[in-house]
Design a protein around this motif. Structure first.
Motif, PDB file in Angstrom:
ATOM      1  N   LYS A  90      72.305  79.721  60.545  1.00  0.00           N
ATOM      2  CA  LYS A  90      72.298  80.423  61.493  1.00  0.00           C
ATOM      3  C   LYS A  90      71.179  80.068  62.542  1.00  0.00           C
TER       4      LYS A  90
ATOM      5  N   SER B 204      68.153  79.480  47.902  1.00  0.00           N
ATOM      6  CA  SER B 204      69.158  80.583  47.648  1.00  0.00           C
ATOM      7  C   SER B 204      70.440  80.373  48.670  1.00  0.00           C
ATOM      8  N   GLU B 205      71.597  80.963  48.287  1.00  0.00           N
ATOM      9  CA  GLU B 205      72.750  81.018  49.187  1.00  0.00           C
ATOM     10  C   GLU B 205      72.252  81.936  50.532  1.00  0.00           C
ATOM     11  N   THR B 206      71.453  82.942  50.369  1.00  0.00           N
ATOM     12  CA  THR B 206      71.182  83.599  51.328  1.00  0.00           C
ATOM     13  C   THR B 206      70.048  82.603  52.333  1.00  0.00           C
ATOM     14  N   ASP B 207      69.159  82.234  51.812  1.00  0.00           N
ATOM     15  CA  ASP B 207      68.462  81.361  52.507  1.00  0.00           C
ATOM     16  C   ASP B 207      69.001  80.124  53.261  1.00  0.00           C
ATOM     17  N   TRP B 208      70.169  79.592  52.609  1.00  0.00           N
ATOM     18  CA  TRP B 208      70.932  78.618  53.283  1.00  0.00           C
ATOM     19  C   TRP B 208      71.794  78.938  54.463  1.00  0.00           C
ATOM     20  N   ARG B 209      72.260  80.354  54.179  1.00  0.00           N
ATOM     21  CA  ARG B 209      72.900  80.875  55.502  1.00  0.00           C
ATOM     22  C   ARG B 209      71.827  81.384  56.502  1.00  0.00           C
ATOM     23  N   ALA B 210      70.807  81.670  56.315  1.00  0.00           N
ATOM     24  CA  ALA B 210      69.691  81.851  57.450  1.00  0.00           C
ATOM     25  C   ALA B 210      69.330  80.565  57.954  1.00  0.00           C
ATOM     26  N   ARG B 211      69.240  79.547  57.321  1.00  0.00           N
ATOM     27  CA  ARG B 211      68.729  78.365  57.988  1.00  0.00           C
ATOM     28  C   ARG B 211      69.746  77.786  58.860  1.00  0.00           C
TER      29      ARG B 211
END
Length: 199
Positions: free
Chosen positions: A11, A2-9
């Motif tokens: 970061k 997901s976009e949230t997971d991608w952003r967290a990774r």
């Protein structure tokens, strides 16, 4: 992903890259002589990005996610385990997760803390914070709203054993493996030695 997971990774990857470049520069030049601007340039980020991940230069050496990991593992230990045994097993499980990918970083960071007076002085506060986290986790396991005196003493003893093991590990330049030294120090507190990382 997901976009949230991608952003967290993304970061996490940026933070790791900044820390790795920072440690390399600080090892070469010393903590005081290394600037945030140099670290940011080496990592390919702006100095504002550096400060979004590490509010102070000291944080790039001091900050990690290991204490929260170990306290989570500690609260998940079986309720019937003696407190020091539970901490020992949680620490071993945490090391099994951290060391395969971060052993060199952990060793370098700890060397820098011990070799830099300003960081070494601040480390006493970090030890207190770790002790408080362990005590809170032990209290939760015991069904208490807050740690009593016995739990505070148990947490302090556990952190002392862990700190002694890490200090010896760094003094010996990473030999033998840290888990073996942790076992030895907890054994000195009467905790039975385990031969494999408990789940």
């Amino acid at each position: 992903m997901s976009e949230t997971d991608w952003r967290a990774r993304k970061k996490a990857d940026t933070r790791r890259a900044i820390q790795e470049h920072a440690l390399r520069l600080i090892m070469a030049k010393g903590f005081e002589a290394t600037t945030v601007e140099e670290i940011a340039a080496a990592a390919g980020v702006s100095h504002m990005t550096f400060f979004r991940h590490f509010p102070r230069k000291e944080d790039v050496v001091e900050v990690d996610d290991y204490d929260p990991l170990i306290t989570t593992l500690l609260t998940e230990r079986p309720a019937g385990e003696p407190p020091l045994t539970a901490v020992h097993r949680a620490v071993r499980a945490g090391l099994a997760e951290v060391l395969p990918k971060d052993q060199e970083t952990v060793l370098i960071r700890t060397k820098l803390v011990m070799a830099t007076p300003a960081l070494r002085a601040r480390n006493y506060l970090n030890v207190e914070s770790t002790t408080d986290l362990f005590a809170a986790a032990l209290a939760t396991r015991a069904g208490l709203a807050e740690p009593d005196l016995a739990i505070k003493a148990q947490a302090a003893a556990a952190v002392a054993a862990l700190t002694t093991a890490v200090t010896a590990w760094v003094a010996r330049d990473g030999e033998p493996e840290l888990t073996a030294l942790v076992d030895e120090c907890f054994a000195a507190l009467g905790v039975p030695v385990v031969r494999a990382t408990a789940g």
